[in-house]
Enzyme design. Sequence first.
Site, short mmCIF file in Angstrom:
data_model
loop_
_atom_site.label_atom_id
_atom_site.label_comp_id
_atom_site.label_asym_id
_atom_site.label_seq_id
_atom_site.Cartn_x
_atom_site.Cartn_y
_atom_site.Cartn_z
N ASN A 167 2.47 9.21 55.15
CA ASN A 167 3.01 8.51 53.32
C ASN A 167 3.68 9.94 53.05
O ASN A 167 3.61 11.58 53.01
CB ASN A 167 1.85 9.05 52.86
N GLU A 168 5.15 9.45 52.71
CA GLU A 168 5.44 10.37 52.03
C GLU A 168 6.06 11.93 53.23
O GLU A 168 6.25 12.92 52.44
CB GLU A 168 5.90 10.37 51.17
N GLU A 282 4.74 2.05 47.72
CA GLU A 282 4.24 1.57 46.21
C GLU A 282 5.58 1.84 45.52
O GLU A 282 6.38 2.60 46.15
CB GLU A 282 4.18 4.01 46.11
O1 AHR Z 1 2.38 10.96 42.54
C1 AHR Z 1 2.26 10.05 42.82
C2 AHR Z 1 2.32 10.14 44.33
O2 AHR Z 1 3.53 9.33 44.23
C3 AHR Z 1 1.54 9.67 45.42
O3 AHR Z 1 0.25 10.17 45.54
C4 AHR Z 1 3.06 9.72 46.03
O4 AHR Z 1 2.51 9.33 47.25
C5 AHR Z 1 3.96 9.27 45.39
O5 AHR Z 1 5.15 10.43 45.97
#
Ligand code: AHR
Length: 497
Positions: A167-168, A282
Amino acid sequence: MKIVTSAVDVIGKRSPMLYGQFIEHFHRQIYGGIYDPQNSLSDEEGFRKDVLEALRAIHVPIVRWPGGCFVSSYHWKDGVGQPRVPYFDKAWRVEESNEFGTDEFVSWCRKVGCEPYICTNAGTGTAEEMSDWVEYCNLPVEGKFARMRIQNGHEAPFCVKYWSVGNENYGGHEIGAKPAGEWGRLVLESAKMMKRVDPTIELSAAALTDLDWNIDLLRHSGQFLNWISIHQYWDQIHETNQPSDYPAVLAFTNHTEDAIRKVKGLLMAMGLENRIRIAFDEWNLKEWYHPKVHTIEQGVTKEEYVTPRDQNDDNAIYTMGDAIFTACFLNALNRNCDIVGMANFAPVINTRGCIFTHPEGLVLRSTYHVFYLYTNYMGDIVQRAVCPDMERCTVRNHRGVEETVDLLDICVTKFSDGPGMAVAVVNKSPEHFEEAELDFEAGGAVKGYYICGESVSSYNDIAHTEVFVQEEELGEFAKGMTVRLRPHSVEIFRIGC
Ligand code: AHR
């Protein structure tokens, strides 16, 4: 304004997964959100029944879990079997009880009726840990992890089809962030091991619109990927919680397709557009409010970084403005259904979610009603549509710079399993009714479904409902028929259905 479309001008068949959701171990999303064993509204497994019902009503197709940033220091083995030992979550800097883990997530998904989509720890985790997770979920009996699942009471494999690596991981905010150059190789090795366990899984990996990052990722691991994962929160207010005003929200609607176009362009340039699709896994208008949590500044107290998270739960800030943006983005996803195959609203519950829980019940925020409209009334075959005489307005964006915005946002669909069409039209005008001339061939009765509220600031809260779905009969369709669009509304016209 004319809406022109033709039944032969089809963009593609929209995946149901465009209406997916996301949930993270953050604030009250899991504990006190979907899972609340002490609450009398919960079932024997501790899942809130009213939440399950609300999610079934919007036909949620897929939910991504457990993070988000949370996953980058999460070890799934601590969240299955007994004992469940609490640990300190270094992403959000709070204790995680581990009470809700893989078994609970899969069981909850079954009750919602959606596919589970698991995001793995590529921060502090390893390729081996990721593939052990696939073993636990998907192998029938072989090996210690499948046996561990059976011992935990789950004889049949979970058959989790959708997985993502990380994730990111490109961002400094993420635990165990990686530079481009390292990422592609880690994804390659992880994907190799995960697919050796179960070659039928579909795999995504953390990406963004940056060329260097994506080229490195796709060159190394493109052969194993079915998806490329991107995220976006347009109103970047994680440090301030000062949402943009309505004109600035309208300016954001100019940019719903920017990231999709960039990533699609790269996939095309690399000849991968027919093999790898975008998982926009997301997205939301508003970034979540969690100030100072990722800072390395010394002396920041818990009250400064934990307490402010409660402000995400102020229902009054999720207005018709959020609904308008959400509908425009769902339209954009539909119009790009040839390349975007999945999207996950972030998050589904509490924080910035479309549902808010309190001990006695739920609030269905304005965005929930947008999902209700699209999942219940729109078709799955998307047609190209144009508005040759589109009217526009000028607004100031969040930086104070002027932008010209189309007043309408349009998506035209028909149905693969039945007759008729469904046309979504967003009227962004804050005050004015607009007229749309439906300048195309169709037939049958027309029925309208819409949400608008009294003003762009309308919202729902406990014992306070301003935004809800309304219906009206509009008579028989004739080419050139004019429909009246309410100010700041999301409207769906079903014709001959
Ligand atoms: O602010 C929440 C976060 O936003 C999530 O955990 C992340 O994946 C995104 O940067």
